[in-house]
Scaffold this motif. Structure first.
Motif, PDB file in Angstrom:
ATOM      1  N   ASP A 164       0.505  -0.125   9.341  1.00 51.81           N
ATOM      2  CA  ASP A 164       1.918   0.232   9.698  1.00 51.81           C
ATOM      3  C   ASP A 164       2.478   0.610   8.247  1.00 51.81           C
ATOM      4  OD1 ASP A 164       2.480  -1.003  11.488  1.00 51.81           O
ATOM      5  OD2 ASP A 164       2.763  -3.310  11.533  1.00 51.81           O
ATOM      6  N   GLN A 165       1.449   0.305   6.839  1.00 57.44           N
ATOM      7  CA  GLN A 165       2.484   0.915   5.950  1.00 57.44           C
ATOM      8  C   GLN A 165       2.232   1.988   6.049  1.00 57.44           C
ATOM      9  OE1 GLN A 165       3.990  -1.407   4.009  1.00 57.44           O
ATOM     10  NE2 GLN A 165       3.302  -2.482   4.970  1.00 57.44           N
ATOM     11  N   ARG A 166       1.334   3.405   6.088  1.00 54.70           N
ATOM     12  CA  ARG A 166       0.930   4.268   6.176  1.00 54.70           C
ATOM     13  C   ARG A 166       2.534   5.109   6.940  1.00 54.70           C
ATOM     14  NH1 ARG A 166      -4.868   6.244   5.327  1.00 54.70           N
ATOM     15  NH2 ARG A 166      -5.380   5.327   4.045  1.00 54.70           N
ATOM     16  N   SER A 193      -2.318  -3.969   9.522  1.00 56.96           N
ATOM     17  CA  SER A 193      -1.185  -4.217   8.229  1.00 56.96           C
ATOM     18  C   SER A 193      -1.075  -3.054   7.709  1.00 56.96           C
ATOM     19  CB  SER A 193      -1.418  -5.391   7.562  1.00 56.96           C
ATOM     20  OG  SER A 193      -1.365  -7.431   8.628  1.00 56.96           O
ATOM     21  N   GLN A 194      -2.462  -2.805   7.588  1.00 56.43           N
ATOM     22  CA  GLN A 194      -2.203  -1.436   6.854  1.00 56.43           C
ATOM     23  C   GLN A 194      -2.439  -0.009   7.720  1.00 56.43           C
ATOM     24  OE1 GLN A 194      -6.926  -0.827   4.913  1.00 56.43           O
ATOM     25  NE2 GLN A 194      -6.832  -2.980   5.069  1.00 56.43           N
ATOM     26  N   ASP A 238       3.477   2.830  -6.395  1.00 54.85           N
ATOM     27  CA  ASP A 238       3.606   2.216  -4.714  1.00 54.85           C
ATOM     28  C   ASP A 238       4.014   0.977  -3.985  1.00 54.85           C
ATOM     29  OD1 ASP A 238       1.759   1.982  -2.567  1.00 54.85           O
ATOM     30  OD2 ASP A 238       0.188   1.427  -3.442  1.00 54.85           O
ATOM     31  N   SER A 274       4.243  -0.291  -1.414  1.00 51.77           N
ATOM     32  CA  SER A 274       3.649  -0.671  -0.579  1.00 51.77           C
ATOM     33  C   SER A 274       2.800  -2.223  -0.648  1.00 51.77           C
ATOM     34  CB  SER A 274       1.964  -0.099   0.291  1.00 51.77           C
ATOM     35  OG  SER A 274       2.002   0.186  -0.611  1.00 51.77           O
ATOM     36  N   LYS A 329       5.277   4.431   5.152  1.00 55.09           N
ATOM     37  CA  LYS A 329       6.166   4.942   3.785  1.00 55.09           C
ATOM     38  C   LYS A 329       6.575   7.159   4.644  1.00 55.09           C
ATOM     39  CE  LYS A 329       1.972   3.692   0.767  1.00 55.09           C
ATOM     40  NZ  LYS A 329       1.163   4.883   0.057  1.00 55.09           N
ATOM     41  N   THR A 332       6.025  -4.238   0.104  1.00 52.20           N
ATOM     42  CA  THR A 332       6.477  -4.238   1.406  1.00 52.20           C
ATOM     43  C   THR A 332       5.934  -4.788   2.828  1.00 52.20           C
ATOM     44  OG1 THR A 332       5.840  -2.110   1.678  1.00 52.20           O
ATOM     45  CG2 THR A 332       7.808  -2.067   1.542  1.00 52.20           C
ATOM     46  N   PHE A 333       4.206  -4.618   2.366  1.00 55.32           N
ATOM     47  CA  PHE A 333       2.937  -5.556   2.764  1.00 55.32           C
ATOM     48  C   PHE A 333       3.497  -6.863   2.900  1.00 55.32           C
ATOM     49  CE2 PHE A 333      -1.248  -7.568   3.599  1.00 55.32           C
ATOM     50  CZ  PHE A 333      -1.442  -6.053   4.253  1.00 55.32           C
TER      51      PHE A 333
END
Length: 938
Positions: free
Chosen positions: A772-774, A769-770, A797, A799, A777, A802-803
């Motif tokens: 995919d957040q990057r 999941s982390q 931020d 994210s 971006k 969106t997380f």
């Protein structure tokens, strides 16, 4: 040919009588361009009481109005009445006692008519049907486009899942085949048409005067007595065509002479044929002594009754002997031609001999003259020798010709003898044929006498055949009526569908107006300036109360205006109206009305029609991945088809798992759930009621979805112990259960966690999941550079918002209608859909976000802005059109790049955490225990 008094007359004096049609100028011109008129005598049942009976009337069809007028006589100018054929239907009884009787039924009256026979009745019925068909078609094209039987399919909406689809088909060719097969009767001569006016009508009743139309009959009678209008030409009715007249042709005219010449030529040709037939049999067939007597001939023929069945029939025997006789005649004819040729050759040879004799005389004369002359002996002798040789050769040739002539003469004599024998045989054959003809005639007469009295079975068979033909004709007639009624019904259904579509559009417009009405009421309720608000505020409050009511009030007459009611739950089971806050209720109702108005758009209806056509084309075939199916799923799956498509998508993605496990795999997992204690069961129980609290299927512990959700989460925790249970899995399973059964929802969860998402997506570290957040971006900076720069400027931020979108696939983040359209594409295409719609949501509200100039305002707006997006069509257009190109390979490469970086960061954090724990343990051991006095002092 015979004259008028019966005396025989020659061909030049006998006038020929021919029928010539005398027409007026208007009649002749109309006869060229128009089909024959439908007119004739029919008997019409009229009168009341003892005067009721059939009266003969002259009926004429008018194609301009599709009326059937009836007159007393063909010469009447005013009709006694008319029958409307355009909306009439016809019938007749097959077993009726009166032959030729039929009925015409109209909206105002029923008419009973009677024709002279069944043929005339069927002709009238067919012609009236054809005229009605032509008139209705012409009237339908000119007046109403709804009468066309070939209309396009009308769309059905998303909520019309119980409505039966009606297919509009162009009338197959069966209609025309029935029409052409029924049109079998031709116009009976003298009974139908303008020629029937000359024939006396059949009188079925002695009373032919109508008291009901006495005025019309009196005017028709008076029209005959008007001055200057007494001729039959002026008394003609507007529907009457003049009959045929007869005229005599002058015997001295050229036409008659040509006719006489043709007749004479025809008779001469007959005589010539008769002579040629006689020449084919040039021998005398009269009785002579050489022919066998009749007793011998009878013995040769034998009695026909005693012949066995295996012998040749008389006809075959006659044909075979006739063939032999014809062959003999051909042989005789060829021999005669050969004889003629030989005679001609003999004549030529005689001429040659005569010439040779003359030459011989000349040569002898030359010989004598040469012998008397001196000095010419040697040459003369040589010439004489040559002449002698020629004479000898010619004499030899003449002898040969003579012998050949004698042989030919003998051959001719033998052929004449053979011809005589053949003549005798032919005479015998002719007598045989005559005797057998007598036998055949005798047998035919006896057979005719026997068959002239048919048996009772034959009579019954004939009656049944007549009944069968009558019922067949009636069936074809009724089939035609049924086809016409079917076309009318289809037109009516098409009109009804069009009106329903129009009503749907008006309802959508009403919902939009109601939403604006509610917003207006909310703004008016809290005015900016304070003044006298007593009565106006009470009225506005009452309007708001009426607008927010879900059910219809008990006394609707007390309300000033009642807007469109909104259901408490939507079609997915989510609650649409909050319970306490009035302002939130108003906003929720405005949102519900807007969603309802969007569901009535033409685009939504068109999508429903496309899905119906797709399932109709793949009715007996399994669904396969095609570009057509991908486009349909991206446009959204209708509510009534979503269960079937979701189940197919899930089975497609987990097929590799299910092929390697037993069929009862899920049931075995449930058995382990009930037998063993699961470490994740406590956390699962805590999250069950917090999964979808605004959905009626998961609102209380007794709801039907709670137990199914519990079974799925526990079974998955046993299947995948590395993950066990993670917050977010409960929402994924809950959404799947809304359209799938318990086992299919379990496999849907397996497909999302183990197929779609990367590893470690739902583990404790949430590594995937982390990552995919990057990746998201990076895509934001590439696809939406202005908005990304705006967020970077105010250090927002996004994210944090969106997380959760990525973890639960937008559950509780967007309105329910958009949520399920996202899930449609997600289950078919995979996790790439999450990136598309996340970018599309920001693109949808990009301009509003760019106007915000404060980090707190931006963050507050990011928390609720997704719930204000209602237009699913616009959002999907941005996601699948405005974000292209969007290759999956790019996402996978970015995931690989950021995965290594996140792992290094997590390793550093883990080292920092371990160092912190060691320091904390060391400091705790050095402190020791604290006394009570020290604790009090602190």
């Amino acid at each position: 040919m015979h004259g008028g008094d019966g005396s025989e007359v020659g061909p030049a004096r006998n006038p020929r009588v021919t029928p010539v049609r005398s027409l007026d100028m208007t009649d002749s011109e109309s006869a060229k361009d128009q089909p024959p008129k439908l007119c004739g005598f029919l008997n019409k049942l009229a009168g009341k009481g003892p005067l009721r009976g059939f009266k003969t009337r002259w009926f004429v069809y008018d194609p301009r109005k599709c009326y059937l007028y009836y007159f007393k006589t063909p010469q009447d100018s005013l009709p006694l009445g008319h029958i409307e054929i355009a909306d009439a239907c016809f019938s007749y009884e097959v077993d009726a006692g009166d032959e030729g009787q039929f009925e015409i039924h109209t909206a105002e009256n029923d008419f009973i008519l009677k024709a002279p026979n069944k043929q005339v009745m069927r002709y009238w019925l067919q012609q009236l049907q054809q005229k009605r068909w032509e008139f209705c078609n012409a009237r339908g094209v000119a007046r109403d486009s709804w009468n066309s039987p070939t209309l396009p399919d009308l769309p059905t909406g998303l909520v019309a899942k119980d409505t039966d689809a009606f297919s509009y088909e162009k009338p197959s060719d069966s209609t025309e085949s029935v029409r052409n097969e029924f049109a079998m009767e031709i116009a009976p001569e003298g009974l139908v048409g303008v020629n029937a006016a000359r024939n006396p009508a059949a009188q079925l009743s002695t009373i032919n005067f109508s008291f009901k139309q006495w005025g019309t009959e009196l005017r028709n009678s008076m029209s005959y007595l008007r001055s200057g209008k007494g001729s039959s030409e002026n008394r003609r009715s507007v529907f009457y065509t003049s009959s045929e007249e007869w005229e005599m042709i002058d015997p001295t005219s050229k036409d008659f002479q040509d006719l006489a010449t043709q007749e004479y030529t025809r008779k001469s040709q007959l005589e010539t044929n008769r002579v040629s037939v006689g020449s084919a049999f040039p021998f005398d067939f009269s009785r002579n002594s050489s022919r066998p007597k009749r007793p011998f001939l009878r013995d040769m023929i034998g009695p026909s009754k005693n012949r066995s069945s295996n012998e040749a029939s008389p006809v075959e025997w006659i044909v075979s002997n006739g063939n032999k006789a014809s062959e003999s005649q051909l042989k005789i004819q060829s021999l005669q031609e050969e004889l003629t040729r030989l005679k001609e050759e003999h004549t030529s040879q005689k001429e040659l001999v005569r010439l040779l004799q003359q030459t011989l005389r000349g040569s002898q004369y030359d010989k004598q003259s040469s012998s008397t002359q001196p000095g010419g002996a040697p040459d003369g002798m040589e010439l004489v020798r040559e002449k002698d040789q020629q004479i000898q050769a010619l004499s030899t040739h003449i002898e040969k010709l003579g012998l050949e002539k004698e042989s030919l003469h003998q051959e001719v004599v033998s052929l004449k003898n053979k011809v005589g024998e053949l003549n005798e045989q032919l005479g015998m054959l002719m007598e045989t044929i005559q005797a057998k003809d007598e036998v055949i005639i005798k047998n035919s007469l006896s057979h005719t006498e026997e068959s002239s009295v048919p048996s009772r079975d034959q009579q019954e068979l004939d009656r049944l055949k007549d009944s069968l033909q009558g019922y067949t004709t009636q069936n074809k007639f009724l089939n035609k009526e049924i086809l016409e009624l079917t076309i009318l019904r289809r037109n009516a259904v098409a009109k009804e569908k069009a009106l329903e579509a129009k009503c749907t559009g008006l309802e959508a417009k009403l919902c939009q107006i109601e939403s604006k009405y509610l917003v207006l009421l909310q703004e008016v309720k809290n005015p900016v300036c304070s003044g006298e608000q007593g009565p106006a505020r009470e009225v506005i409050s009452r309007l708001l109360e009426d607008a927010l009511e879900v059910e219809t009030p008990e006394h609707p007459e007390h309300t000033i205006l009642k807007p469109h009611a909104v259901s408490e739950f939507d079609v997915f089971g989510f609650k649409t109206m909050p319970e306490d806050d009035e302002e939130e209720q108003l906003v929720a109702k405005v949102r519900a009305l807007d969603l309802k108005s969007l569901s009535f758009t033409d685009q939504e209806v068109s999508v429903g029609v496309k899905w119906e056509n797709y399932f109709a084309s793949t009715m007996n075939r399994e669904m396969v991945r095609t570009p057509e199916l991908k486009g349909l799923i991206r446009s959204g799956i209708p509510h009534e088809h979503r269960s079937k498509v979701w189940k197919w998508c899930v089975c497609f993605h987990v097929k590799k798992f299910r092929d390697t496990i037993p069929p009862d795999y899920f049931n075995k997992l449930l058995q382990e759930v009930f037998e063993k204690q699961n470490p994740a069961s406590k956390q699962i129980e805590l999250d069950l009621l917090r999964t979808l609290p605004n959905n009626k299927h998961y609102a209380s512990p007794t709801s039907e979805g709670i137990q199914k959700l519990r079974n799925i989460l526990l079974a998955f925790s046993w299947r995948n112990p590395d993950i066990g249970y993670c917050q977010g899995l409960n929402r994924l399973a809950a959404v799947a259960l809304l359209y799938l059964d318990q086992e299919d929802a379990f496999w849907c969860l397996v497909a999302i966690v183990e197929v779609f998402m990367p590893r470690d997506y739902y583990t404790k570290t949430l590594l995937g999941s982390q990552v995919d957040q990057r990746v998201f971006k990076d895509l934001m900076s590439e696809k939406l550079p202005r908005l990304h720069a705006h967020f970077e400027q105010y250090k927002v931020d996004f994210s944090l918002i969106t997380f959760n979108w990525f973890l639960v696939v937008f559950v509780d983040s967007v309105v329910s209608d958009i949520l399920f359209k996202i899930w449609d594409s997600f289950l078919y295409e995979g996790p790439k859909i999450i990136f598309r719609f996340a970018l599309a949501l920001f693109k949808y509200k990009e301009e509003e976000m760019l106007k915000l100039q404060d980090s707190m305002a931006i963050f507050k707006y990011l928390r609720y802005f997704t719930h204000t997006i209602l237009d699913a069509r616009k959002l999907m257009s941005i996601a699948f059109g405005g974000m292209n190109p969007f290759p999956l390979r790019q996402i996978q490469n970015r995931r690989t790049f950021h995965l290594e970086k996140v792992r290094l960061e997590l390793t550093e954090l883990e080292a920092i955490r371990q160092n912190f724990l060691r320091q904390r343990d060391t400091s705790t051991e050095g402190r020791g225990l604290i006394s009570d006095d020290e604790e009090d002092n602190d």
